[in-house]
Design a protein around this motif. Sequence first.
Motif, PDB file in Angstrom:
ATOM      1  N   GLU A  27      -2.663   1.850  -0.456  1.00 50.37           N
ATOM      2  CA  GLU A  27      -1.602   0.854  -0.545  1.00 50.37           C
ATOM      3  C   GLU A  27      -0.252   1.479  -0.228  1.00 50.37           C
ATOM      4  O   GLU A  27       0.558   0.950   0.525  1.00 50.37           O
ATOM      5  N   PHE A  28      -0.057   2.642  -0.841  1.00 54.60           N
ATOM      6  CA  PHE A  28       1.239   3.295  -0.732  1.00 54.60           C
ATOM      7  C   PHE A  28       1.512   3.695   0.719  1.00 54.60           C
ATOM      8  O   PHE A  28       2.617   3.534   1.239  1.00 54.60           O
ATOM      9  N   ALA A  29       0.458   4.241   1.344  1.00 53.53           N
ATOM     10  CA  ALA A  29       0.633   4.694   2.729  1.00 53.53           C
ATOM     11  C   ALA A  29       0.916   3.524   3.654  1.00 53.53           C
ATOM     12  O   ALA A  29       1.576   3.657   4.691  1.00 53.53           O
ATOM     13  N   ALA A  30       0.412   2.319   3.306  1.00 51.51           N
ATOM     14  CA  ALA A  30       0.556   1.172   4.181  1.00 51.51           C
ATOM     15  C   ALA A  30       1.978   0.615   4.186  1.00 51.51           C
ATOM     16  O   ALA A  30       2.384  -0.068   5.123  1.00 51.51           O
ATOM     17  N   LYS A  31       2.724   0.903   3.130  1.00 50.67           N
ATOM     18  CA  LYS A  31       4.068   0.322   3.024  1.00 50.67           C
ATOM     19  C   LYS A  31       5.114   1.304   3.562  1.00 50.67           C
ATOM     20  O   LYS A  31       4.947   2.524   3.461  1.00 50.67           O
TER      21      LYS A  31
ATOM     22  N   ALA B   4       7.298  -4.960  -1.988  1.00 52.88           N
ATOM     23  CA  ALA B   4       6.127  -4.253  -1.456  1.00 52.88           C
ATOM     24  C   ALA B   4       5.080  -4.013  -2.525  1.00 52.88           C
ATOM     25  O   ALA B   4       3.884  -4.135  -2.277  1.00 52.88           O
ATOM     26  N   PHE B   5       5.506  -3.684  -3.742  1.00 50.77           N
ATOM     27  CA  PHE B   5       4.522  -3.245  -4.744  1.00 50.77           C
ATOM     28  C   PHE B   5       4.433  -4.153  -5.960  1.00 50.77           C
ATOM     29  O   PHE B   5       3.727  -3.829  -6.909  1.00 50.77           O
ATOM     30  N   GLY B   6       5.174  -5.262  -5.964  1.00 47.81           N
ATOM     31  CA  GLY B   6       5.121  -6.122  -7.144  1.00 47.81           C
ATOM     32  C   GLY B   6       5.994  -5.565  -8.242  1.00 47.81           C
ATOM     33  O   GLY B   6       7.211  -5.667  -8.173  1.00 47.81           O
TER      34      GLY B   6
END
Lengths: 194, 824, 241
Positions: free
Chosen positions: B215-219, B99-101
């Motif tokens: 970004e964080f909320a989307a995952k 999700a975040f690399g």
Amino acid sequence: MSVRHALLAQLAEGPKYGLQLREEFEARTGEIWPLNVGQVYTTLQRLERDGFVESDDVDSGPQKSYRITGRGEAELAEWLRTPPDMTSPPRDELVIKVLAAVRLPNVDVQEVIQVHRRRLVELMQQWTRLKEDEAQYDLGLALLLDAELYRLDSVILWLDATDARLRREAATPTPARSHDRPSPRPGRRMGARR
Amino acid sequence: MSLAVEDPPLVLGTGHGGMAARRAVIRWAWRLFRREWRQQSLVLVLLLVAVAAITVGLGAATNSASSQASSFGTADHLVTLGSTDESQLSADIDALRAAFGTAEVIQYQKVPIPGSANTIDLRAQDPNGPYGRSMLRLDSGRYPQGPDEVAVTERVAQIFGLHVGGTWDLGGRQRPVVGLVENPLNLLDRFVLAAPGQATPVDHVTVLIRATAAEFAAKTLPSGSSIELRSPEEDNSSAAVLVLATIGLLFVGLLAVAGFTVMAQRRLRALGMLGAIGASHRHIRLVMVANGAVIGTVGALAGAVLGLATWFALSTQLESSFGHRIDRFNLPWTTLLFAVLLAILTSIGASWWPARSAARVPIVSALSARPATPRPAHRFALIGAALLAVGIGCLVAAQQTKQLFIVGGVVTTALGLLLLAPVGIAVLGRLARVAPLAPRLALRDLSRYRARSGAALAAIALAVGIAAAIALTGATAVAKAAQPTGGNLPPDQLIVWLFPHAVDGAVQSLTPEQTASARLRVDAITGDLHATSVLALQAPVGKDTPQDGGGLSVVQLGKPTITSSGGERPGVEYSSKLSVRLFVATPEMLSHYGINQASIGADTDVITSKTGIDGYDLYPFGGTPPRPHLQQVSLPTYSSQPTALMTTHGMETLHLSAIPVGWLVQTPRPLTQAQIDRAQQTALAAGLVVETRPTGADLERLADNATGSGIAVALGVLVMTVGLIRSETAGDLRTLTAAGARRSTRRTLTAATAGALALLGALIGTIGAYLALGAWYHRELHWLAHVPWVNLGAILLGLPLIAYIGGWLLAGKEAPGLARQPLD
Amino acid sequence: MSVLELRGVSRVFGHGANGVVALDGVHLSVEAGTMVAVMGPSGSGKSTLLSIAGTLEKPSGGEVLIDGTRLSAMSGREQARLRRRSIGHVFQDYNLLAGFTALENVTLSLELDGMSVRRARAAGTAALDRLGLGHRASSFPSQLSGGERQRVALARALVGDCRLLLADEPTGALDSGHGEAVMRLINAACKRGVAVVVATHDAQLASWAERVVFLRDGRLVDQTAPPPGPESLLLPVTSGR
């Protein structure tokens, strides 16, 4: 001013002719004190009579040469160190005039003083101009000019002092008068600055 | 008339003066500084000290706060995975990586400390991790590699007696210790470092991630994980330092006004001469202002250099007290530059007014060094009185809380007093009439040179006023501490808490051995105090209260407030301010307070001395917070004493258990500060915390220091000004000597000048302090009845006396060269 | 045209009945290349007269003209420029800036007027040379004798385009030898075309001037006659041969 001793002093430098003595004297005093020839010769004769100078008896007249003797040198040395008589005040005409003006009613003393002061300053201006013009003046003349300037200056100083004293007298009542005016008013205030 | 010009005609400048003129004037100012900096050394030194202090203060302020980087590294999200199942964990980590690399994994294993409830983390972390690199530093040895090797922090090495090269028996597993490490961002962090992935069994796993909020909320995150967000860090500390700096510089500026006024007077003839040869007002002002700028620049730069040197020398020593390593070059350079500029501007500003007055003195007066006729004092007095009224009004309106009003009020009050100072000087002049000869002359001169004596007086009054205000505050604090009711504890009791936050933070359940060892320490403390009774305090904890940072939460009584923030589901909040601490009603407790067990109702959950807490809930509690049955009994009322007790009934019905939290100690006499200090030291050594009624002793100490400093500064001002005031009137001195005055007369003159200035300054300062504090405490004026006699005595009697004696002693050394003040 | 002209200048200190009259309707005009001495006792208003002529003070009444321009029509800034360019002041106590060398003291007014340092130095050196002080250019005032200081002050007053020199007891602090030297220098400047006013109570000093005016209680009461021709210089010997 003793012409007699002035001539002796000149001869102390070396033998000189009478005419030469006169010319040198006048030159050294900046021609301020003129001297006639007759005066020179009578003085020289007296000096010779007293044994202070001697002449070569070759000739009489302008070409006669004089020189100083041992007695003459002794006399000159003593004269140099003898103080002139300054114990009794000279009867100065200016002083007498001012004293008279103070006593006389209906005379403005300060105006009298100012007339003399201006006159004296004008005289001093002339002497100073001489000093200024003679750029290469000799020492004797310089001393003479200074002497004259200081003398006049001292007279002006005396006038200033007299002026100031008279003003004080006018401002402060004398003790005798203060009986009538028990609370003396201070004098008129003078200018505040110098 | 004849004109004989020898030189070619001069080409004159533009006529405006311009740069060339300014350069000439500034050159002279520079020469002036070089010749006379000693006379202005007090201003110079004060500026220097102020800027140096600001520099060190800025360094300390910037570096004191522990940064969140100590747990986040350079990441901004910290995900804690709840699962302990190996395969589940690696699946979760893979999901996060996808999700975040980049995602840095740190494994934690708990290692118990023998004989303690606390544990130590064994941390499996990569020293070269993408985010966590900054959280590790190798002090000696090397980083661990392979499955067994570990590195430890120094504290851990001490606890377990480890050294590099040795081995550590960890639960039967022999682990070689290969290095000493630390968390440079948190030196208190004690842990054991293992190679990545070598923490077995894993207790929990954190993952460092960098992502924007969107970004964080989307995952989606793995289930059972909790998230910590790095909150935006704002640094207000340097702003606070800057505010303090401004106040300090204001004071330095006032002193500088006094100094520059004296200097302007000393240079008056030279300034007049400048005017006579055609310098304009602007040029004359420029001389003074340039001098101020030179002083300011030299003082500020030297101060900055001194400050930096001190900071560099000090920063290593500060590391241990700040708890993290300090990058000595991590300074707020822009703010520092601003402070230096502010100091220069202060000096320039301070020279402006004397410059203006000096330029306005008529040239003829200046040439004869006649000071300008002092302005009628009453004109300043009117403005001063008005300002004073406004300032006091501001302080009243501030209600002890509104900051803008407080700062404005203090500054305006000070300014008002400064403008009133010349009136004081004028009064001194009046008083002179009845004084004996030498003091009469001294007082007359003071009022004649009002400009400079006024500025000196203002500076003295301000220094003394600040000191007096602090002394008064100290006295008030002591008085408050000494009043019979209110506060946390009576003066003859103290509580020894087991935990740093008493019962307000996380607590732990101790083993009986731990409790016993703590009890031994408490006995040592109580023995020293000859305690008459020691009451063990136990707090109720829920068996299923939420785990909070590895500890238990004590149940308290709290006032519920319904929140509806964000429009989401309404929640209930409890403010710690309105909470009431709960203790367990043990039989020992009940008998101590003479409460008969039988008098407690059968369904009573809580007995309390408090009223008005009927609607309070018990919290924290899983599920719906219960509302207890209350019963009024006579229990103590001080806030830290047990005011509310959980009955056996309550404990049972709510399934609570009791854990020891501390001891309440009763001493025969009120505690002295020395006893408290001793008890605190003993407690600290055992990791315990002592709570007592504040004695105000700290403030008292501060008040004493402030009084001393105020007097010292006032004396410094006197040294600077009195000598100058006296040397200006050296002519009078010669006249006096000629008139047959003895040496002692000269001494008396200087002594009287210094003494009079000091006394007047002390009076004005004290009155100002009383006015300001009167406005501050306008609702409770009775506090001002507590007079700090010693401090005020030192200020009102000691300072003038020291000034007088000092003047007397120093006057004998007056340089003869001061007799005439030459221009050249 | 007169360099300096005072028309009925008065100066009163204080107000009303307490007022002190320092100058009272003074008329005076000074031509280029002439020296006027103002004589009078202390408190007669000499210094006030010089201050007013030099734009350091404003008269209470009357008009001051410098080079034909009324001072009352000039702003403070224009007056300052006039002081920088055309008026030189010499004071009894020199008033040199202690922090500056002799040369810097001299060039100060030029630099204040906006002249470049280099040109100002050249002019200043020339002015010092003219007063025989070229070798002391880099000395500080404290290293100079009284006579030298006053000569530096004079150089400062005369440097540049000085048209009017105002000297207030310029030799008051000097012995007679140095005093005369300074007066010779002032006189030389006067011969070069500078208008000079000297205030003094010293008759020897005043006698250097072409014209001496007498000040008394703020009024000009008298003045000397214009200088006679050179032939009248020889005076009869009056006494004592």
